[in-house]
Design a protein around this motif. Sequence first.
Motif, PDB file in Angstrom:
ATOM      1  N   LYS A   8     -18.075  17.411 -26.468  1.00 20.72           N
ATOM      2  CA  LYS A   8     -17.873  18.590 -27.305  1.00 20.72           C
ATOM      3  C   LYS A   8     -18.697  18.456 -28.578  1.00 20.72           C
ATOM      4  O   LYS A   8     -18.954  17.355 -29.055  1.00 20.72           O
ATOM      5  CB  LYS A   8     -16.393  18.733 -27.670  1.00 20.72           C
ATOM      6  CG  LYS A   8     -15.499  19.029 -26.491  1.00 20.72           C
ATOM      7  CD  LYS A   8     -14.061  19.133 -26.933  1.00 20.72           C
ATOM      8  CE  LYS A   8     -13.127  19.362 -25.766  1.00 20.72           C
ATOM      9  NZ  LYS A   8     -11.717  19.403 -26.203  1.00 20.72           N
ATOM     10  N   PRO A   9     -19.097  19.575 -29.158  1.00 25.10           N
ATOM     11  CA  PRO A   9     -19.822  19.495 -30.432  1.00 25.10           C
ATOM     12  C   PRO A   9     -18.936  18.900 -31.525  1.00 25.10           C
ATOM     13  O   PRO A   9     -17.716  19.032 -31.487  1.00 25.10           O
ATOM     14  CB  PRO A   9     -20.172  20.941 -30.762  1.00 25.10           C
ATOM     15  CG  PRO A   9     -19.534  21.795 -29.741  1.00 25.10           C
ATOM     16  CD  PRO A   9     -18.901  20.944 -28.702  1.00 25.10           C
ATOM     17  N   ILE A  10     -19.563  18.259 -32.475  1.00 28.61           N
ATOM     18  CA  ILE A  10     -18.873  17.739 -33.651  1.00 28.61           C
ATOM     19  C   ILE A  10     -18.798  18.876 -34.668  1.00 28.61           C
ATOM     20  O   ILE A  10     -19.814  19.482 -35.005  1.00 28.61           O
ATOM     21  CB  ILE A  10     -19.635  16.540 -34.273  1.00 28.61           C
ATOM     22  CG1 ILE A  10     -19.894  15.440 -33.252  1.00 28.61           C
ATOM     23  CG2 ILE A  10     -18.911  16.031 -35.512  1.00 28.61           C
ATOM     24  CD1 ILE A  10     -18.676  14.725 -32.749  1.00 28.61           C
ATOM     25  N   ALA A  11     -17.595  19.178 -35.137  1.00 33.37           N
ATOM     26  CA  ALA A  11     -17.443  20.197 -36.179  1.00 33.37           C
ATOM     27  C   ALA A  11     -17.754  19.549 -37.521  1.00 33.37           C
ATOM     28  O   ALA A  11     -17.294  18.444 -37.813  1.00 33.37           O
ATOM     29  CB  ALA A  11     -16.022  20.760 -36.169  1.00 33.37           C
ATOM     30  N   ILE A  12     -18.541  20.228 -38.326  1.00 31.46           N
ATOM     31  CA  ILE A  12     -18.946  19.680 -39.620  1.00 31.46           C
ATOM     32  C   ILE A  12     -18.824  20.775 -40.678  1.00 31.46           C
ATOM     33  O   ILE A  12     -19.135  21.933 -40.418  1.00 31.46           O
ATOM     34  CB  ILE A  12     -20.377  19.090 -39.561  1.00 31.46           C
ATOM     35  CG1 ILE A  12     -20.760  18.390 -40.856  1.00 31.46           C
ATOM     36  CG2 ILE A  12     -21.380  20.133 -39.144  1.00 31.46           C
ATOM     37  CD1 ILE A  12     -22.058  17.586 -40.755  1.00 31.46           C
ATOM     38  N   ALA A  13     -18.330  20.377 -41.845  1.00 26.59           N
ATOM     39  CA  ALA A  13     -18.205  21.331 -42.953  1.00 26.59           C
ATOM     40  C   ALA A  13     -18.300  20.580 -44.269  1.00 26.59           C
ATOM     41  O   ALA A  13     -18.035  19.377 -44.336  1.00 26.59           O
ATOM     42  CB  ALA A  13     -16.878  22.083 -42.873  1.00 26.59           C
ATOM     43  N   SER A  14     -18.655  21.320 -45.291  1.00 29.59           N
ATOM     44  CA  SER A  14     -18.732  20.733 -46.634  1.00 29.59           C
ATOM     45  C   SER A  14     -18.417  21.804 -47.660  1.00 29.59           C
ATOM     46  O   SER A  14     -18.470  22.994 -47.370  1.00 29.59           O
ATOM     47  CB  SER A  14     -20.128  20.166 -46.899  1.00 29.59           C
ATOM     48  OG  SER A  14     -21.060  21.225 -47.083  1.00 29.59           O
ATOM     49  N   ASP A  15     -18.145  21.329 -48.864  1.00 24.39           N
ATOM     50  CA  ASP A  15     -18.105  22.262 -49.987  1.00 24.39           C
ATOM     51  C   ASP A  15     -19.526  22.349 -50.538  1.00 24.39           C
ATOM     52  O   ASP A  15     -20.472  21.810 -49.952  1.00 24.39           O
ATOM     53  CB  ASP A  15     -17.074  21.827 -51.038  1.00 24.39           C
ATOM     54  CG  ASP A  15     -17.449  20.563 -51.800  1.00 24.39           C
ATOM     55  OD1 ASP A  15     -18.496  19.936 -51.506  1.00 24.39           O
ATOM     56  OD2 ASP A  15     -16.680  20.184 -52.700  1.00 24.39           O
ATOM     57  N   HIS A  16     -19.688  23.013 -51.676  1.00 24.06           N
ATOM     58  CA  HIS A  16     -21.011  23.201 -52.269  1.00 24.06           C
ATOM     59  C   HIS A  16     -21.692  21.882 -52.637  1.00 24.06           C
ATOM     60  O   HIS A  16     -22.904  21.769 -52.577  1.00 24.06           O
ATOM     61  CB  HIS A  16     -20.917  24.114 -53.499  1.00 24.06           C
ATOM     62  CG  HIS A  16     -19.973  23.600 -54.545  1.00 24.06           C
ATOM     63  ND1 HIS A  16     -18.590  23.631 -54.378  1.00 24.06           N
ATOM     64  CD2 HIS A  16     -20.193  23.043 -55.750  1.00 24.06           C
ATOM     65  CE1 HIS A  16     -18.017  23.115 -55.441  1.00 24.06           C
ATOM     66  NE2 HIS A  16     -18.965  22.749 -56.300  1.00 24.06           N
ATOM     67  N   ARG A  17     -20.898  20.875 -52.982  1.00 23.55           N
ATOM     68  CA  ARG A  17     -21.492  19.594 -53.387  1.00 23.55           C
ATOM     69  C   ARG A  17     -21.989  18.789 -52.194  1.00 23.55           C
ATOM     70  O   ARG A  17     -22.804  17.884 -52.350  1.00 23.55           O
ATOM     71  CB  ARG A  17     -20.481  18.790 -54.196  1.00 23.55           C
ATOM     72  CG  ARG A  17     -20.276  19.431 -55.564  1.00 23.55           C
ATOM     73  CD  ARG A  17     -19.043  19.013 -56.279  1.00 23.55           C
ATOM     74  NE  ARG A  17     -18.911  17.596 -56.555  1.00 23.55           N
ATOM     75  CZ  ARG A  17     -17.794  17.046 -57.009  1.00 23.55           C
ATOM     76  NH1 ARG A  17     -16.731  17.792 -57.240  1.00 23.55           N
ATOM     77  NH2 ARG A  17     -17.740  15.761 -57.251  1.00 23.55           N
ATOM     78  N   GLY A  18     -21.540  19.118 -50.991  1.00 24.92           N
ATOM     79  CA  GLY A  18     -21.918  18.352 -49.808  1.00 24.92           C
ATOM     80  C   GLY A  18     -22.950  19.007 -48.916  1.00 24.92           C
ATOM     81  O   GLY A  18     -23.266  18.478 -47.845  1.00 24.92           O
ATOM     82  N   VAL A  19     -23.497  20.137 -49.329  1.00 27.53           N
ATOM     83  CA  VAL A  19     -24.417  20.892 -48.473  1.00 27.53           C
ATOM     84  C   VAL A  19     -25.626  20.055 -48.035  1.00 27.53           C
ATOM     85  O   VAL A  19     -25.990  20.048 -46.853  1.00 27.53           O
ATOM     86  CB  VAL A  19     -24.868  22.196 -49.170  1.00 27.53           C
ATOM     87  CG1 VAL A  19     -26.023  22.846 -48.434  1.00 27.53           C
ATOM     88  CG2 VAL A  19     -23.699  23.158 -49.270  1.00 27.53           C
ATOM     89  N   ALA A  20     -26.268  19.364 -48.939  1.00 27.53           N
ATOM     90  CA  ALA A  20     -27.467  18.592 -48.592  1.00 27.53           C
ATOM     91  C   ALA A  20     -27.117  17.460 -47.617  1.00 27.53           C
ATOM     92  O   ALA A  20     -27.835  17.233 -46.630  1.00 27.53           O
ATOM     93  CB  ALA A  20     -28.125  18.029 -49.848  1.00 27.53           C
TER      94      ALA A  20
END
Length: 158
Positions: A8-20
């Motif tokens: 299955k795909p890995i779900a990934i998310a961040s807030d604004h500080r983690g975008v890069a």
Amino acid sequence: MPPPLTDKPIAIASDHRGVALKARLSAWLVANGYGVNDCGTDSAAERVDAMDYALRLVDEIRAGRTDFALGICGSGQMMAITANRFPFMRATLLHTAAASAPARQHGDANMLVLGADTTEPAAAEHILAAFLATPALGDRYAERRERLAKLDVSQPPT
């Protein structure tokens, strides 16, 4: 390279500080044979709440669309605290690759959390690689996972 830990795909998310860091780790996942389900955010320009993106990752695991999630915020704390409010979540905030083994083997962690402000990008890749290369152990550790899932977090311990 070992086969991926999940199909299955890995779900990934961040807030604004983690975008890069999210972009870098998404590329690493794809380069290493994993699918990626990007749950946001996409811009570092506008402040967003890490809690909202942690909840998106929780929903991905709850719905069975993913087996593993990766959350990134400034310190990592809010992503981990939010996810661990749910009994089926086992989020772990890691700072070293060495800590990945017990988190996966003993705790069967299903969400890796990283601090964008506290984790160098190359170190984050090593932590992610170790996390995904380590299977959970069975026996008493599987029993521990089942006990965790049954805890009633709405009541204080007796």
